[in-house]
Write a protein that holds these residues in place. Structure first.
Motif, PDB file in Angstrom:
ATOM      1  N   PHE A 112       0.839  -1.201   0.000  1.00  0.00           N
ATOM      2  CA  PHE A 112       0.000   0.000   0.000  1.00  0.00           C
ATOM      3  C   PHE A 112       0.871   1.247   0.000  1.00  0.00           C
ATOM      4  CE2 PHE A 112      -3.740  -2.414   1.391  1.00  0.00           C
ATOM      5  CZ  PHE A 112      -3.150  -3.512   1.989  1.00  0.00           C
ATOM      6  N   TYR A 132       0.249   5.297   1.186  1.00  0.00           N
ATOM      7  CA  TYR A 132      -0.599   6.299   1.805  1.00  0.00           C
ATOM      8  C   TYR A 132       0.142   7.639   1.807  1.00  0.00           C
ATOM      9  CZ  TYR A 132      -3.102   2.401   4.142  1.00  0.00           C
ATOM     10  OH  TYR A 132      -3.826   1.267   4.435  1.00  0.00           O
ATOM     11  N   GLN A 169       0.053  11.117   4.443  1.00  0.00           N
ATOM     12  CA  GLN A 169      -0.442  11.547   5.746  1.00  0.00           C
ATOM     13  C   GLN A 169      -0.254  13.040   5.875  1.00  0.00           C
ATOM     14  OE1 GLN A 169       1.676  10.026   9.199  1.00  0.00           O
ATOM     15  NE2 GLN A 169      -0.196   9.976  10.406  1.00  0.00           N
ATOM     16  N   LEU A 228      -5.932  15.520   8.207  1.00  0.00           N
ATOM     17  CA  LEU A 228      -6.582  14.654   7.209  1.00  0.00           C
ATOM     18  C   LEU A 228      -6.317  13.181   7.466  1.00  0.00           C
ATOM     19  CD1 LEU A 228      -5.871  16.700   3.960  1.00  0.00           C
ATOM     20  CD2 LEU A 228      -7.979  16.623   5.290  1.00  0.00           C
ATOM     21  N   GLY A 229      -5.340  12.874   8.292  1.00  0.00           N
ATOM     22  CA  GLY A 229      -5.049  11.482   8.597  1.00  0.00           C
ATOM     23  C   GLY A 229      -4.357  10.769   7.450  1.00  0.00           C
ATOM     24  N   LEU A 230      -4.438   9.456   7.454  1.00  0.00           N
ATOM     25  CA  LEU A 230      -3.853   8.639   6.390  1.00  0.00           C
ATOM     26  C   LEU A 230      -4.864   8.450   5.274  1.00  0.00           C
ATOM     27  CD1 LEU A 230      -2.017   7.681   8.892  1.00  0.00           C
ATOM     28  CD2 LEU A 230      -1.698   5.613   7.556  1.00  0.00           C
ATOM     29  N   LEU A 246      -5.373   6.588   1.472  1.00  0.00           N
ATOM     30  CA  LEU A 246      -4.822   5.561   0.595  1.00  0.00           C
ATOM     31  C   LEU A 246      -4.723   6.081  -0.835  1.00  0.00           C
ATOM     32  CD1 LEU A 246      -3.930   2.572   0.341  1.00  0.00           C
ATOM     33  CD2 LEU A 246      -6.337   2.035  -0.131  1.00  0.00           C
ATOM     34  N   PHE A 250      -2.989   0.626  -3.960  1.00  0.00           N
ATOM     35  CA  PHE A 250      -2.520  -0.602  -3.351  1.00  0.00           C
ATOM     36  C   PHE A 250      -2.378  -1.684  -4.413  1.00  0.00           C
ATOM     37  CE2 PHE A 250      -6.464  -3.111  -3.093  1.00  0.00           C
ATOM     38  CZ  PHE A 250      -7.432  -2.124  -3.269  1.00  0.00           C
ATOM     39  N   MET A 288       3.856  13.571   3.932  1.00  0.00           N
ATOM     40  CA  MET A 288       4.546  12.373   4.431  1.00  0.00           C
ATOM     41  C   MET A 288       3.955  11.180   3.690  1.00  0.00           C
ATOM     42  SD  MET A 288       6.616  10.886   6.654  1.00  0.00           S
ATOM     43  CE  MET A 288       6.801  10.079   8.252  1.00  0.00           C
ATOM     44  N   LEU A 291       3.762   7.118   3.253  1.00  0.00           N
ATOM     45  CA  LEU A 291       3.962   5.892   4.020  1.00  0.00           C
ATOM     46  C   LEU A 291       3.627   4.680   3.167  1.00  0.00           C
ATOM     47  CD1 LEU A 291       2.257   7.122   7.278  1.00  0.00           C
ATOM     48  CD2 LEU A 291       4.647   6.463   7.110  1.00  0.00           C
ATOM     49  N   GLN A 311      -1.449  -4.459   8.824  1.00  0.00           N
ATOM     50  CA  GLN A 311      -0.520  -3.774   7.940  1.00  0.00           C
ATOM     51  C   GLN A 311       0.724  -3.337   8.702  1.00  0.00           C
ATOM     52  OE1 GLN A 311      -2.308  -0.737   5.475  1.00  0.00           O
ATOM     53  NE2 GLN A 311      -4.020  -2.050   4.902  1.00  0.00           N
ATOM     54  N   PHE A 348       4.093  -0.910   8.516  1.00  0.00           N
ATOM     55  CA  PHE A 348       4.474   0.324   7.846  1.00  0.00           C
ATOM     56  C   PHE A 348       5.979   0.518   7.792  1.00  0.00           C
ATOM     57  CE2 PHE A 348       0.620   2.752   7.032  1.00  0.00           C
ATOM     58  CZ  PHE A 348      -0.314   2.031   7.754  1.00  0.00           C
ATOM     59  N   GLY A 349       6.417   1.208   6.754  1.00  0.00           N
ATOM     60  CA  GLY A 349       7.786   1.698   6.686  1.00  0.00           C
ATOM     61  C   GLY A 349       7.926   2.981   7.484  1.00  0.00           C
ATOM     62  N   GLY A 371       8.485   5.973   6.460  1.00  0.00           N
ATOM     63  CA  GLY A 371       7.939   7.163   5.818  1.00  0.00           C
ATOM     64  C   GLY A 371       8.990   7.956   5.057  1.00  0.00           C
TER      65      GLY A 371
END
Lengths: 113, 113
Positions: free
Chosen positions: A33, A35, A37, A41-43, A45, A48, A88, A90, A102, A104-105, A107
């Motif tokens: 995936f 994303y 950020q 607004l949050g994450l 998508l 994917f 950012m 991700l 999930q 995550f890396g 970022g």
């Protein structure tokens, strides 16, 4: 331990440049995936992929494309970077048998001037 | 679009205090995840809850999934400065086997020494 790595932690690009963000996972996960950020607004998508060479649009795919030529690698491409793509980014991966989990890396913080 | 509302949005407390953060939705989720994200890093998975009414403990952190699987809470006992970060909840609302998660916007926690 699952490891998701992203090619850069910080990037500064100019408007109009083509930008490549690379993501690699070492756990043989089927799903990957991308994303972005943003504060307030949050994450969200972007795209994917559930298999090599397969891709699906997420909620905000405009201005982005992706490539998945190998199972472990998922690339995000900004064809012509714009200032509103400063964010950012991700990357995450998940296995087929636990798709809701999930990983995550770290970022990539991208600044487009 | 399935929404996850997190509250409070910001929380600043003294070391040693207890706190609870909430994650609510009008939708039913087949599973719900909690992540913690430190500044400049990617989210790290803390826990997955699957069964309505389920309670999971991770040291000083207690996670609960609502009976109707529409909400969840995270309780931290005797908060430490190391608990500082952005707490995100994420849910799989489209049934088992879905690739996609819905993320809340997070609760930003600051624990003051």
């Amino acid at each position: 331990d699952v490891k998701v790595t992203q090619s850069s932690r910080y990037l500064v690009k100019r408007t109009g440049e083509k930008v490549f963000l690379e993501c690699v996972q070492d756990m043989d996960h089927e799903n990957m995936f991308w994303y972005r950020q943003d504060p307030g607004l949050g994450l969200r998508l972007i795209y994917f992929s559930y298999d090599v060479k397969m891709k699906e649009k997420g909620d905000i795919p405009e201005g982005y494309s992706v490539s998945r030529e190998k199972k472990e690698r998922f690339s995000l491409i900004l064809e012509s970077a714009s200032t509103n793509q400063t964010s950012m980014y991700l990357c995450a991966s998940s296995p087929l048998d636990l798709q809701e989990t999930q990983y995550f890396g770290p970022g990539t913080r991208l600044l487009v001037l | 679009t399935q929404l996850l509302e997190q509250s409070p949005q910001f929380l600043s407390i003294q070391e040693g205090e207890n706190l609870t953060v909430y994650c609510n939705s009008s939708s039913v989720f087949s599973s719900l995840q909690w992540y913690r994200q430190e500044p400049g890093e990617g989210p790290v998975l803390l826990v997955t809850v699957v069964t309505g009414g389920e309670v999971k403990k991770l040291k000083r952190l207690t996670f609960q999934f609502g009976d109707a699987r529409k909400d969840s809470s995270l309780h931290i006992t005797a908060a430490q400065p190391g608990d500082t970060g952005l707490y995100l909840c994420a849910g799989d609302s489209s049934g088992a086997g879905s690739y996609q998660l819905t993320f809340g916007k997070g609760t930003k926690l600051s624990v003051i020494p």
